[in-house]
Design a protein around this motif. Structure first.
Motif, mmCIF file in Angstrom:
data_model
loop_
_atom_site.group_PDB
_atom_site.id
_atom_site.type_symbol
_atom_site.label_atom_id
_atom_site.label_comp_id
_atom_site.label_asym_id
_atom_site.label_seq_id
_atom_site.Cartn_x
_atom_site.Cartn_y
_atom_site.Cartn_z
ATOM 1 N N GLU A 37 -7.886 -4.998 -7.004
ATOM 2 C CA GLU A 37 -8.069 -6.166 -6.129
ATOM 3 C C GLU A 37 -8.583 -5.770 -4.749
ATOM 4 O OE1 GLU A 37 -4.351 -8.719 -7.989
ATOM 5 O OE2 GLU A 37 -3.963 -7.119 -6.551
ATOM 6 N N LEU A 38 -8.453 -4.491 -4.410
ATOM 7 C CA LEU A 38 -8.935 -3.965 -3.135
ATOM 8 C C LEU A 38 -9.592 -2.617 -3.411
ATOM 9 C CD1 LEU A 38 -9.096 -4.015 -0.005
ATOM 10 C CD2 LEU A 38 -6.837 -2.944 0.029
ATOM 11 N N VAL A 39 -10.825 -2.459 -2.956
ATOM 12 C CA VAL A 39 -11.568 -1.216 -3.177
ATOM 13 C C VAL A 39 -12.017 -0.666 -1.829
ATOM 14 C CG1 VAL A 39 -13.537 -0.135 -4.328
ATOM 15 C CG2 VAL A 39 -12.362 -2.075 -5.413
ATOM 16 N N ILE A 40 -11.678 0.585 -1.568
ATOM 17 C CA ILE A 40 -12.013 1.246 -0.305
ATOM 18 C C ILE A 40 -12.748 2.540 -0.628
ATOM 19 C CG2 ILE A 40 -11.099 2.289 1.811
ATOM 20 C CD1 ILE A 40 -8.653 0.442 1.519
ATOM 21 N N GLY A 41 -13.924 2.722 -0.039
ATOM 22 C CA GLY A 41 -14.741 3.894 -0.350
ATOM 23 C C GLY A 41 -14.877 4.836 0.824
ATOM 24 N N HIS A 76 0.696 1.537 -6.931
ATOM 25 C CA HIS A 76 -0.419 0.582 -6.999
ATOM 26 C C HIS A 76 -1.733 1.173 -6.507
ATOM 27 C CE1 HIS A 76 1.038 0.488 -2.903
ATOM 28 N NE2 HIS A 76 -0.049 -0.163 -2.525
ATOM 29 N N VAL A 77 -1.706 2.429 -6.067
ATOM 30 C CA VAL A 77 -2.895 3.064 -5.497
ATOM 31 C C VAL A 77 -3.541 3.996 -6.528
ATOM 32 C CG1 VAL A 77 -3.809 4.517 -3.648
ATOM 33 C CG2 VAL A 77 -1.881 2.974 -3.190
ATOM 34 N N ARG A 78 -4.804 3.755 -6.822
ATOM 35 C CA ARG A 78 -5.553 4.613 -7.741
ATOM 36 C C ARG A 78 -6.578 5.424 -6.950
ATOM 37 N NH1 ARG A 78 -7.943 1.423 -12.444
ATOM 38 N NH2 ARG A 78 -5.770 1.618 -13.089
ATOM 39 N N ILE A 79 -6.591 6.726 -7.181
ATOM 40 C CA ILE A 79 -7.604 7.593 -6.607
ATOM 41 C C ILE A 79 -8.736 7.726 -7.620
ATOM 42 C CG2 ILE A 79 -8.122 9.902 -5.745
ATOM 43 C CD1 ILE A 79 -6.214 8.271 -3.949
ATOM 44 N N VAL A 80 -9.960 7.471 -7.165
ATOM 45 C CA VAL A 80 -11.125 7.527 -8.049
ATOM 46 C C VAL A 80 -12.099 8.582 -7.515
ATOM 47 C CG1 VAL A 80 -13.036 6.243 -9.070
ATOM 48 C CG2 VAL A 80 -10.864 5.074 -8.593
ATOM 49 N N LEU A 81 -12.350 9.608 -8.309
ATOM 50 C CA LEU A 81 -13.325 10.637 -7.960
ATOM 51 C C LEU A 81 -14.606 10.357 -8.743
ATOM 52 C CD1 LEU A 81 -11.138 13.898 -8.041
ATOM 53 C CD2 LEU A 81 -11.475 12.264 -6.165
ATOM 54 N N VAL A 82 -15.706 10.186 -8.026
ATOM 55 C CA VAL A 82 -16.966 9.784 -8.646
ATOM 56 C C VAL A 82 -17.929 10.966 -8.742
ATOM 57 C CG1 VAL A 82 -18.957 8.234 -8.494
ATOM 58 C CG2 VAL A 82 -16.696 7.446 -7.749
ATOM 59 N N VAL A 118 -2.676 -0.385 3.061
ATOM 60 C CA VAL A 118 -2.475 -0.148 1.632
ATOM 61 C C VAL A 118 -1.034 0.152 1.253
ATOM 62 C CG1 VAL A 118 -3.055 1.448 -0.248
ATOM 63 C CG2 VAL A 118 -4.849 0.594 1.282
ATOM 64 N N ALA A 119 -0.355 0.999 2.043
ATOM 65 C CA ALA A 119 0.934 1.554 1.620
ATOM 66 C C ALA A 119 1.998 0.497 1.367
ATOM 67 C CB ALA A 119 1.430 2.564 2.650
ATOM 68 N N GLY A 120 2.078 -0.493 2.216
ATOM 69 C CA GLY A 120 3.144 -1.475 2.076
ATOM 70 C C GLY A 120 2.746 -2.733 1.322
ATOM 71 N N SER A 121 1.580 -2.723 0.710
ATOM 72 C CA SER A 121 1.070 -3.911 0.028
ATOM 73 C C SER A 121 1.162 -3.745 -1.482
ATOM 74 C CB SER A 121 -0.389 -4.147 0.433
ATOM 75 O OG SER A 121 -0.997 -5.098 -0.409
ATOM 76 N N PRO A 122 1.437 -4.815 -2.214
ATOM 77 C CA PRO A 122 1.473 -4.729 -3.679
ATOM 78 C C PRO A 122 0.091 -4.843 -4.318
ATOM 79 C CG PRO A 122 2.061 -6.935 -2.993
ATOM 80 C CD PRO A 122 1.857 -6.142 -1.722
ATOM 81 N N VAL A 123 -0.936 -5.057 -3.515
ATOM 82 C CA VAL A 123 -2.282 -5.273 -4.039
ATOM 83 C C VAL A 123 -2.793 -4.013 -4.738
ATOM 84 C CG1 VAL A 123 -4.684 -5.722 -3.389
ATOM 85 C CG2 VAL A 123 -2.837 -7.021 -2.320
ATOM 86 N N LYS A 124 -3.303 -4.180 -5.953
ATOM 87 C CA LYS A 124 -3.841 -3.044 -6.699
ATOM 88 C C LYS A 124 -5.079 -2.513 -5.984
ATOM 89 C CE LYS A 124 -2.274 -4.614 -11.250
ATOM 90 N NZ LYS A 124 -2.713 -5.051 -12.606
ATOM 91 N N THR A 125 -5.004 -1.240 -5.600
ATOM 92 C CA THR A 125 -6.021 -0.655 -4.723
ATOM 93 C C THR A 125 -6.683 0.556 -5.364
ATOM 94 O OG1 THR A 125 -4.789 -1.388 -2.771
ATOM 95 C CG2 THR A 125 -6.413 0.367 -2.446
ATOM 96 N N ALA A 126 -7.980 0.705 -5.126
ATOM 97 C CA ALA A 126 -8.703 1.909 -5.524
ATOM 98 C C ALA A 126 -9.287 2.565 -4.279
ATOM 99 C CB ALA A 126 -9.821 1.576 -6.506
ATOM 100 N N LEU A 127 -9.080 3.872 -4.150
ATOM 101 C CA LEU A 127 -9.685 4.656 -3.075
ATOM 102 C C LEU A 127 -10.738 5.556 -3.709
ATOM 103 C CD1 LEU A 127 -6.536 5.686 -0.985
ATOM 104 C CD2 LEU A 127 -8.063 3.748 -0.628
ATOM 105 N N LEU A 128 -11.996 5.365 -3.317
ATOM 106 C CA LEU A 128 -13.104 6.079 -3.944
ATOM 107 C C LEU A 128 -13.538 7.277 -3.113
ATOM 108 C CD1 LEU A 128 -15.429 3.047 -4.842
ATOM 109 C CD2 LEU A 128 -13.303 3.773 -5.955
ATOM 110 N N PHE A 129 -13.762 8.394 -3.796
ATOM 111 C CA PHE A 129 -14.297 9.600 -3.165
ATOM 112 C C PHE A 129 -15.519 10.034 -3.971
ATOM 113 C CE2 PHE A 129 -9.920 9.330 -1.947
ATOM 114 C CZ PHE A 129 -9.881 9.765 -0.627
#
Length: 249
Positions: A76-80, A6-12, A102-113
Motif C-alpha cells: 500500500e506504500l512504496v518507497i524507493g 509489515h515492511v518488505r525490503i525489495v532488492l532490484v 513507516v515504523a509505527g504504521s500498519p500499512v503494508k510497505t515496500a522499500l526498494l533498493f
C-alpha cells in the motif's frame, strides 16, 4: 521484532550475490524479515550465504520475483531509494523521516533498493509514493546497496522501539500497488481515447506528473473504484457517439 513485519525490503536487479547476503544480515540485525529479490543475477549462492553470516533464514524465506510488479503487488506504500534527484520533483524523505512514517504504521510497505551500478530506473521510481535519499558527502556519495539498507534499517529499528503513538486507521483500505498500476494504465488509455494524449506526441512527462498527483493523495480502494468508474463511463460515451456517427453515415 513483530513491529516491522509489515515492511518488505525489495532488492532490484542485484548483480553481486554477496550484496544479497550482506543485505540479509543487515535486515536480521535490525528486526526485518521480509525480503523480495527482483531478477537477481545469481541466487541462491554460496557467497550470499557466507555474507549473510547466520541470517540464513532471511535468505531461505526470500521471494524471488521476475519483475517489480510481482514484488510490490500487495503493498500500500512504496518507497524507493535513489541517489539522484528527479527532473520532475517527487516527494522525498531522508532515512529518519522514512522510519517515522513507516515504523509505527500498519500499512503494508515496500522499500526498494536498486542495482549496484545504476540504482532504480525511471519506471521503477514512478511506482513509488516517496523517494528515499540518504545524505552523504557530495565528494563521495556512492553507497553500497547493503550499506544503504543498513542505514535505513537502523532508523526503522530505533523508530519501532520507541513508544508507539496511537494511529488513526484509514477509513477504507488503501489501494495496493497493483491496483494503482492498473488505474494508471486505464487512465493512459482513456486520455488517448479522448485525445488529451496523442500517439504522435510523447507524453511520459505528463503521465509522470499525473502519477505524482495521485501518489501524493494516497488513494483508498473505494476511491480507485470511483475513478475507474468515471473513466469507464467516459469511454462508453465515446463509443456511443462513435456508433451514432457511423449510423448517420
Amino acid at each position: 521484532m513483530k513491529r516491522l513485519a509489515h515492511v518488505r525490503i525489495v532488492l532490484v536487479g542485484t548483480t553481486h550475490p554477496g550484496n544479497i547476503g550482506a543485505a540479509a544480515r543487515a535486515m536480521k540485525n535490525m528486526g526485518l524479515s521480509d525480503l523480495a529479490l527482483v531478477a537477481p543475477k545469481v541466487f541462491p549462492s554460496g557467497e550470499a550465504t557466507a555474507r549473510a553470516s547466520g541470517a540464513d533464514d532471511i535468505l531461505a524465506g526470500a521471494k524471488v520475483c521476475s519483475n517489480l510488479e510481482e514484488a510490490i503487488a500487495d503493498r500500500e506504500l512504496v518507497i524507493g531509494a535513489s541517489a539522484r534527484l528527479r527532473a520532475i520533483p517527487w516527494p522525498q524523505l531522508d532515512p529518519r523521516e522514512c522510519a517515522g512514517r513507516v515504523a509505527g504504521s500498519p500499512v503494508k510497505t515496500a522499500l526498494l533498493f536498486g542495482r549496484e551500478h545504476s540504482g532504480l530506473d525511471n519506471e521503477e521510481l514512478e511506482r513509488c509514493h516517496y523517494l528515499l535519499h540518504i545524505p552523504c558527502d557530495p565528494a563521495f556519495s556512492s553507497l553500497n546497496v547493503a550499506a544503504a539498507l543498513q542505514v535505513v534499517a537502523y532508523e526503522l529499528f530505533l523508530a519501532s522501539a520507541a513508544e508507539p503513538k496511537p494511529l488513526q486507521a484509514p477509513m477504507s483500505p488503501l489501494a495496493t500497488a497493483e491496483q494503482m498500476e492498473s488505474f494508471y494504465q486505464h487512465l493512459d488509455t482513456a486520455l488517448h481515447e479522448v485525445r488529451f494524449l496523442h500517439e504522435k506526441k510523447s507524453s511520459p512527462s505528463l503521465m509522470r506528473r499525473l502519477r505524482r498527483i495521485f501518489n501524493r493523495v494516497r488513494l483508498e480502494q473505494k476511491e480507485i473504484h470511483i475513478l475507474r468508474g468515471i473513466l469507464t463511463a467516459v469511454q462508453l460515451q465515446l463509443k456511443r457517439q462513435g456508433s451514432s456517427t457511423c449510423g448517420k453515415n
